[in-house]
Design a protein around this motif. Structure first.
Motif, PDB file in Angstrom:
ATOM      1  N   ILE A  21       0.835  -1.204   0.000  1.00  0.00           N
ATOM      2  CA  ILE A  21       0.000   0.000   0.000  1.00  0.00           C
ATOM      3  C   ILE A  21       0.869   1.254   0.000  1.00  0.00           C
ATOM      4  O   ILE A  21       0.612   2.206  -0.750  1.00  0.00           O
ATOM      5  N   ILE A  22       1.902   1.267   0.818  1.00  0.00           N
ATOM      6  CA  ILE A  22       2.800   2.429   0.868  1.00  0.00           C
ATOM      7  C   ILE A  22       3.497   2.618  -0.480  1.00  0.00           C
ATOM      8  O   ILE A  22       3.605   3.741  -0.989  1.00  0.00           O
ATOM      9  N   SER A  24       2.503   1.647  -3.490  1.00  0.00           N
ATOM     10  CA  SER A  24       1.585   2.108  -4.533  1.00  0.00           C
ATOM     11  C   SER A  24       1.168   3.556  -4.306  1.00  0.00           C
ATOM     12  O   SER A  24       0.934   4.295  -5.261  1.00  0.00           O
ATOM     13  N   THR A  25       1.108   3.982  -3.042  1.00  0.00           N
ATOM     14  CA  THR A  25       0.755   5.371  -2.747  1.00  0.00           C
ATOM     15  C   THR A  25       1.869   6.313  -3.183  1.00  0.00           C
ATOM     16  O   THR A  25       1.612   7.325  -3.853  1.00  0.00           O
ATOM     17  N   ARG A  28       2.703   7.259  -7.059  1.00  0.00           N
ATOM     18  CA  ARG A  28       2.022   8.362  -7.736  1.00  0.00           C
ATOM     19  C   ARG A  28       2.808   9.672  -7.633  1.00  0.00           C
ATOM     20  O   ARG A  28       2.689  10.541  -8.487  1.00  0.00           O
TER      21      ARG A  28
END
Length: 63
Positions: A21-22, A24-25, A28
């Motif tokens: 999650i980190i 993929s965040t 961006r």
């Protein structure tokens, strides 16, 4: 034994999901050259750690 094994497994799965999650965040917000630099630095670090532990193992085995 089952309780400890389950705890370790849950911890590993939680850690993996958190890292995914980190990653993929932050993907961006970072450009491709920065991501490539991070990947190269990470790879070199892992190789260095591997060499260090190989040397330590050789010292233990041959002395």
């Amino acid at each position: 034994l089952l309780l400890y094994s389950s705890g370790i497994l849950v911890g590993l799965i939680t850690w993996d999901f958190a890292m995914a999650i980190i990653a993929s965040t932050f993907r961006r917000f970072l450009s491709k050259p920065i991501l490539m630099g991070i990947s190269i630095i990470s790879g070199i670090s892992l190789i260095g750690i591997g060499i260090y532990f190989a040397i330590q193992a050789a010292k233990v085995l041959f002395t």
